[in-house]
Write an enzyme that holds these catalytic residues in place. Structure first.
Site, PDB file in Angstrom:
ATOM      1  N   LYS A 135       0.818  -1.115   0.069  1.00 42.50           N
ATOM      2  CA  LYS A 135       0.037   0.064   0.061  1.00 42.50           C
ATOM      3  C   LYS A 135       0.863   1.483   0.110  1.00 42.50           C
ATOM      4  CE  LYS A 135      -4.178  -1.879   1.861  1.00 42.50           C
ATOM      5  NZ  LYS A 135      -4.967  -1.417   0.573  1.00 42.50           N
TER       6      LYS A 135
ATOM      7  N   ASP B  84      -5.538   2.227  -3.110  1.00 41.78           N
ATOM      8  CA  ASP B  84      -4.159   2.849  -3.174  1.00 41.78           C
ATOM      9  C   ASP B  84      -4.128   4.083  -4.289  1.00 41.78           C
ATOM     10  OD1 ASP B  84      -3.682   0.956  -1.114  1.00 41.78           O
ATOM     11  OD2 ASP B  84      -2.393  -0.255  -2.503  1.00 41.78           O
TER      12      ASP B  84
ATOM     13  N   GLY C 213      -2.352  -4.718 -13.019  1.00 45.57           N
ATOM     14  CA  GLY C 213      -1.018  -4.690 -11.928  1.00 45.57           C
ATOM     15  C   GLY C 213      -1.639  -3.490 -11.008  1.00 45.57           C
TER      16      GLY C 213
END
Length: 313
Positions: free
Chosen positions: A41, A256, A291
């Protein structure tokens, strides 16, 4: 000038398997593909803040194991304005095992994290980082590190006048005394439930959860709810932030992306609502990539914002 964002948080190596569906207990399932990528994160959010126009200092910790050289190469390649990389000889680099199920038209993920070195940050290491933390306009932290380190970082940021953002993920218990030192807390629906025991299913229930968080000492609250959008609560004032349209390929790291972009825009002086809108558009673009922290042209975010505002005008 670009605002200064200090991101203190985790680095993990993500081991990703893309499957049609999640495996059943005891089942061996053949993946469509797999990949090893950088995650965690803290690193994800720092990268998003950098790409959103902030001057970013990332602070994290890795192990001196087989994943260590990969971590160093990746973090140096990102181009952070400053990088403080702590290391452990005794504990492995954090890693995450991720299944991405994509057989129903919408990508969903299932994640198991071994935090490794992320949970071994010492008081002495934080003290060495204090000057970097203290010069930030915005400080962004998560809960993927040991709480003693998180608390010390927040204290340093507050003492030096930084705007402190806490993304309470992955959830671990937090004292109200710490929440009182945070300017903005950004849980998703499940994290809001863990913090308040209010099940968040819509904006009304999100408002009730936010009210509980205010009683715990939180000044401002953003509760993100995926495709439903987000709720900004500043005491009695509640603002609904719509979700930007997207065609998701991989939702890993969407939160994130949101938090990193949000921190950047707050550091750059944007209003809270403008910063949230940008962060929502950034997250929408990010889930269309494979991703957790895949680079993309920031013009895609600007175009998403322009198209959305044109539709609602």
């Amino acid at each position: 000038m670009n605002g200064k964002v200090c991101v203190f948080g985790s680095f993990n190596v993500d081991l990703v398997a893309r499957v049609d569906r999640f495996p059943y207990p005891g089942e061996s399932l053949v993946a469509n593909s797999s990949m090893t990528s950088a995650g965690g994160k803290g690193a994800n959010q720092a990268s998003a803040a950098l790409r959103s126009g902030a001057n970013v200092h990332y602070i994290g910790k890795i192990g001196e194991d087989a994943f260590g050289p990969f971590a160093r190469r990746y973090l140096k390649s990102v181009g952070y304005n400053a990088l403080t990389l702590l290391s452990s000889d005794e504990t492995a680099t954090g890693n995450a095992l991720i299944f991405v199920a994509e057989g129903k038209g919408e990508a969903e993920n299932m994640i198991s994290v071994d935090p490794g070195a992320n949970m071994t940050i010492t008081d002495e290491e934080i003290t060495r980082c204090a000057p970097a933390i203290g010069c930030a306009d915005t400080l962004l932290v998560q809960l993927e590190n040991n709480m003693s380190a998180i608390s010390r970082v927040i204290n340093i940021g507050r003492e030096n006048g930084a705007f402190v953002i806490l993304n309470p993920a992955p959830w671990q218990p937090i004292n109200n005394s710490l929440l009182e030192k945070v300017d903005l807390v950004t849980p998703n629906a499940s994290e809001a439930f863990a913090m308040t025991r209010v099940e968040v299913t819509d904006f009304e229930s999100a408002g009730r959860a936010a009210d509980v968080l205010h009683t715990c000492g939180c000044k401002s609250v953003i509760i993100t709810m995926g495709a439903q959008g987000a709720l900004l609560s500043q005491g009695d004032r509640k603002t609904i932030i719509p979700c930007f349209p997207a065609q998701p390929k991989d939702t890993t790291g969407a939160g994130d992306a949101f938090n990193g972009a949000l921190a950047a825009k707050i550091a750059n002086g944007d209003s809270m609502e403008d910063a949230i809108n940008f962060a929502s558009a950034y997250a929408a673009v990010s889930v269309e990539k494979l991703g957790a922290s895949t680079p993309f042209d920031i013009s895609e975010v600007e175009q998403r914002l322009h198209s959305f505002h044109k539709e609602i005008a």
